[in-house]
Design a protein around this motif. Structure first.
Motif, PDB file in Angstrom:
ATOM      1  N   GLU A   1      -0.817   3.152   2.960  1.00  0.00           N
ATOM      2  CA  GLU A   1      -1.771   2.280   3.364  1.00  0.00           C
ATOM      3  C   GLU A   1      -2.076   2.903   4.683  1.00  0.00           C
ATOM      4  O   GLU A   1      -3.232   2.858   5.360  1.00  0.00           O
ATOM      5  N   ILE A   2      -0.897   3.033   5.406  1.00  0.00           N
ATOM      6  CA  ILE A   2      -1.329   3.376   6.852  1.00  0.00           C
ATOM      7  C   ILE A   2      -1.993   4.689   6.708  1.00  0.00           C
ATOM      8  O   ILE A   2      -2.707   5.208   7.742  1.00  0.00           O
ATOM      9  N   LYS A   3      -0.980   6.315   5.544  1.00  0.00           N
ATOM     10  CA  LYS A   3      -2.067   7.375   5.729  1.00  0.00           C
ATOM     11  C   LYS A   3      -3.484   6.971   5.793  1.00  0.00           C
ATOM     12  O   LYS A   3      -4.482   7.754   5.769  1.00  0.00           O
ATOM     13  N   ASN A   4      -3.972   6.298   4.795  1.00  0.00           N
ATOM     14  CA  ASN A   4      -5.463   5.738   4.516  1.00  0.00           C
ATOM     15  C   ASN A   4      -5.742   5.077   5.005  1.00  0.00           C
ATOM     16  O   ASN A   4      -7.231   5.030   4.896  1.00  0.00           O
ATOM     17  N   SER A   5      -5.432   4.507   5.393  1.00  0.00           N
ATOM     18  CA  SER A   5      -6.071   3.648   6.495  1.00  0.00           C
ATOM     19  C   SER A   5      -7.340   2.745   5.130  1.00  0.00           C
ATOM     20  O   SER A   5      -8.244   2.173   5.469  1.00  0.00           O
ATOM     21  N   GLN A   6      -5.911   2.531   4.283  1.00  0.00           N
ATOM     22  CA  GLN A   6      -6.721   1.413   3.481  1.00  0.00           C
ATOM     23  C   GLN A   6      -5.648   0.468   2.907  1.00  0.00           C
ATOM     24  O   GLN A   6      -5.295   0.722   2.723  1.00  0.00           O
ATOM     25  N   PHE A   7      -6.692  -0.590   3.148  1.00  0.00           N
ATOM     26  CA  PHE A   7      -5.232  -2.595   3.205  1.00  0.00           C
ATOM     27  C   PHE A   7      -5.916  -2.860   1.780  1.00  0.00           C
ATOM     28  O   PHE A   7      -6.720  -3.419   2.006  1.00  0.00           O
ATOM     29  N   LYS A   8      -5.213  -3.346   1.185  1.00  0.00           N
ATOM     30  CA  LYS A   8      -5.521  -3.978   0.056  1.00  0.00           C
ATOM     31  C   LYS A   8      -5.148  -5.952   0.762  1.00  0.00           C
ATOM     32  O   LYS A   8      -3.828  -5.908   0.478  1.00  0.00           O
ATOM     33  N   LEU A   9      -5.641  -6.730   0.830  1.00  0.00           N
ATOM     34  CA  LEU A   9      -6.021  -7.725   0.513  1.00  0.00           C
ATOM     35  C   LEU A   9      -6.096  -8.616  -0.825  1.00  0.00           C
ATOM     36  O   LEU A   9      -6.933  -8.782  -1.102  1.00  0.00           O
ATOM     37  N   LYS A  10      -4.642 -10.124  -0.790  1.00  0.00           N
ATOM     38  CA  LYS A  10      -4.620 -10.242  -2.116  1.00  0.00           C
ATOM     39  C   LYS A  10      -4.189 -11.327  -2.384  1.00  0.00           C
ATOM     40  O   LYS A  10      -4.315 -12.589  -1.070  1.00  0.00           O
ATOM     41  N   ASN A  11      -5.179 -12.325  -2.452  1.00  0.00           N
ATOM     42  CA  ASN A  11      -5.405 -13.768  -2.804  1.00  0.00           C
ATOM     43  C   ASN A  11      -4.485 -14.268  -3.634  1.00  0.00           C
ATOM     44  O   ASN A  11      -4.736 -14.176  -4.907  1.00  0.00           O
ATOM     45  N   LEU A  12      -3.486 -14.974  -3.140  1.00  0.00           N
ATOM     46  CA  LEU A  12      -2.130 -15.352  -3.859  1.00  0.00           C
ATOM     47  C   LEU A  12      -2.411 -16.032  -4.731  1.00  0.00           C
ATOM     48  O   LEU A  12      -2.579 -16.631  -5.574  1.00  0.00           O
ATOM     49  N   GLU A  13      -4.231 -16.970  -5.142  1.00  0.00           N
ATOM     50  CA  GLU A  13      -4.063 -18.478  -6.041  1.00  0.00           C
ATOM     51  C   GLU A  13      -4.587 -17.079  -6.906  1.00  0.00           C
ATOM     52  O   GLU A  13      -4.246 -17.717  -7.902  1.00  0.00           O
ATOM     53  N   SER A  14      -5.510 -16.907  -7.224  1.00  0.00           N
ATOM     54  CA  SER A  14      -6.868 -16.079  -7.639  1.00  0.00           C
ATOM     55  C   SER A  14      -6.122 -14.809  -7.872  1.00  0.00           C
ATOM     56  O   SER A  14      -6.932 -14.362  -8.822  1.00  0.00           O
ATOM     57  N   GLY A  15      -5.567 -14.380  -7.376  1.00  0.00           N
ATOM     58  CA  GLY A  15      -4.296 -13.241  -8.362  1.00  0.00           C
ATOM     59  C   GLY A  15      -6.157 -11.234  -8.044  1.00  0.00           C
ATOM     60  O   GLY A  15      -4.971 -10.487  -7.677  1.00  0.00           O
ATOM     61  N   LYS A  16      -6.802 -11.717  -7.330  1.00  0.00           N
ATOM     62  CA  LYS A  16      -7.777 -10.874  -6.889  1.00  0.00           C
ATOM     63  C   LYS A  16      -6.918 -10.377  -5.615  1.00  0.00           C
ATOM     64  O   LYS A  16      -6.609 -10.875  -4.360  1.00  0.00           O
TER      65      LYS A  16
END
Ligand code: HAM
Length: 443
Positions: A407-422
């Motif tokens: 994630e650090i190398k690609n500067s891409q972060f996955k934001l996860k909504n724990l309720e919907s799982g999205k």
């Protein structure tokens, strides 16, 4: 073996008081939030004071019961008599009296103090509670009654209460005093004792009440009971006239207040001739708010007019009308009617770390997110990432971001909504903040 040491101290709080764990604070803050928002809508300003007061403050006009049986009083190291405030009315009156000349009247003040009363702890009654106090100083007319009672009604509505599920009982101390002193010609001392009896009516059986009432009213006890049993002002007037009396003082004021309240949309205010209120300082209209369900038999609010209290400070009279509303009874009420909000964490995001080497990055990443107005915590447990996510979920944190070398190398972060799982992949902290703060429907 030293048994005392193994047993340890009790983890219980002192009898009749509460610890507030974060989930309790969530509810308490919700309650305070609704109170504040509503009273500020009516133009009230917040004030505060110390919990310590000189004991003599309560001797003047609060009433024997509160002084003799319910206060936490002690001598300080300088031999002064000190009391933990059992109510706020004497304090606020003291503060108004101290600055009477500078203050601009009418004065609309509120506070949410914690109060201490040595009571037998039971449902709805504790030894420490928080109490919203709302008081309007400087208004002689019933405009004060109307505004304050409408405000009390509005607070209940803001909490989501339906009008059928609570009732506002209104009476007038002038009416009670007139009945006791003029209709039954009791001397002031007897009248005071009879007023206290009326205040205790709900704690007795009808037979007990009748027996005690007979001590004051002798052969005319039934007449007295008929007056108290009147359901409306018209009924009471009829009973009085049938016994050769005239219209009862103070009832017109109550009629006017209830009429004006109706015009403002308050339809659940009723006249209740048995409502006395315990404190000695009330001089006019008094009211209480009750749950209509028998599960919560205690008053949610109590208040009234106290036009003479400033005089105990040698000050000229300032008319005043206000109420107190406790946090314990309203919480019981909200539970009964399923009106409590769902507990949520104030933390928006938990950063879950794939391994400890990314911690330094996470520190700065979290700071950037915080600058975007997000509330961000970092999981420092060193546990497996699955466990970290589970813990965030348990703590009711709505979002997580897992941070690893990739994630650090690609500067891409996955934001996860724990309720919907999205999950959404986002390149910058600004995008993350936009998602969380600006599009609440996605949360
Ligand atoms: P009060 O009726 O003693 O009035 O209290 C007002 C409200 O505070 C009650 O209706 C109840 O909700 C809550 N309350 C009182 N005592 C306790 C307790 N021990 N545990 C839990 N809740 C409690 C007064 O204190 C007046 N000073 C109110 C006032 C303000 N009058 C004019 N301005």
């Amino acid at each position: 073996m030293n048994t005392e040491k193994t047993k340890g101290l009790s983890t219980d709080p002192y009898k009749g008081v509460r610890d507030f764990y974060p989930e309790d604070m969530f509810i308490l803050n919700y309650i305070f939030g609704v109170m504040r928002k509503t009273v500020e809508k009516f133009g009230y300003q917040e004030y505060s004071a110390s919990i310590l007061e000189p004991t003599e403050l309560y001797k003047a006009k609060s009433g024997e019961e509160i002084i003799n049986e319910q206060t936490y009083s002690f001598k300080d190291r300088g031999d002064r008599d000190v009391t933990l405030r059992p109510e706020m009315t004497p304090t606020v009156t003291r503060m108004v009296a101290a600055r009477k000349r500078e203050l601009v009247f009418p004065l609309r003040w509120y506070s949410i103090p914690n109060l201490f009363r040595y009571e037998k702890p039971q449902r709805g009654r504790l030894r420490e509670h928080y109490q919203l106090n709302v008081d309007l100083f400087g208004v002689v007319s019933n405009d004060a009654e109307v505004e304050i009672i409408a405000l009390a009604h509005q607070i209940m509505r803001q909490f989501g209460a339906q009008e059928d599920n609570f009732i506002i009982r209104v009476n007038n101390r002038k009416t009670i005093n007139y009945i006791l002193e003029e209709v039954f010609t009791l001397d002031p001392h007897q009248a005071y004792k009879a007023l206290k009896l009326i205040d205790k009516k709900d704690k007795m059986t009808p037979a007990e009440f009748k027996e005690k009432a007979t001590e004051f009213f002798k052969k005319r006890t039934q007449f007295f009971l008929d007056l108290l049993n009147a359901k409306t002002i018209e009924d009471m007037t009829e009973v009085a006239i049938a016994e050769g009396s005239t219209e009862i003082l103070g009832t017109k004021e109550v009629t006017d207040v209830m009429h004006r309240l109706k015009l403002m949309g308050v339809k659940n205010a009723v006249f209740d001739p048995t409502l006395a209120r315990g404190f000695d300082y009330y001089t006019g209209v008094v009211f209480e708010v009750f749950d209509t369900s028998p599960d919560n038999p205690r008053a949610l609010f109590g208040g009234g007019r106290f036009d003479d209290l400033l005089s105990v400070f040698g000050s000229d009279k300032v008319p005043a009308f206000g109420f107190g509303m406790g946090d314990v009874t309203i919480r019981d009420y909200l539970e009964t009617y399923n009106l409590l909000p769902e507990i949520r964490s104030k933390t928006d995001i938990m950063l879950c770390l794939l391994d400890d080497s990314v911690h330094i990055f996470a520190d700065t990443f979290a700071q950037k997110l915080r600058r975007e107005q997000l509330n961000v915590a970092i999981d420092m447990s060193g546990k497996k990432v699955g466990q970290q996510i589970e813990n965030a979920n348990k703590s009711k944190i709505p979002y997580i971001i897992v941070i690893g070398e990739d994630e650090i190398k690609n500067s891409q972060f996955k934001l996860k909504n724990l309720e919907s799982g999205k999950e959404i992949v986002l390149p910058s902290e600004k995008d993350i903040a936009d998602i969380i703060l600006k599009t609440p429907e996605q949360q």
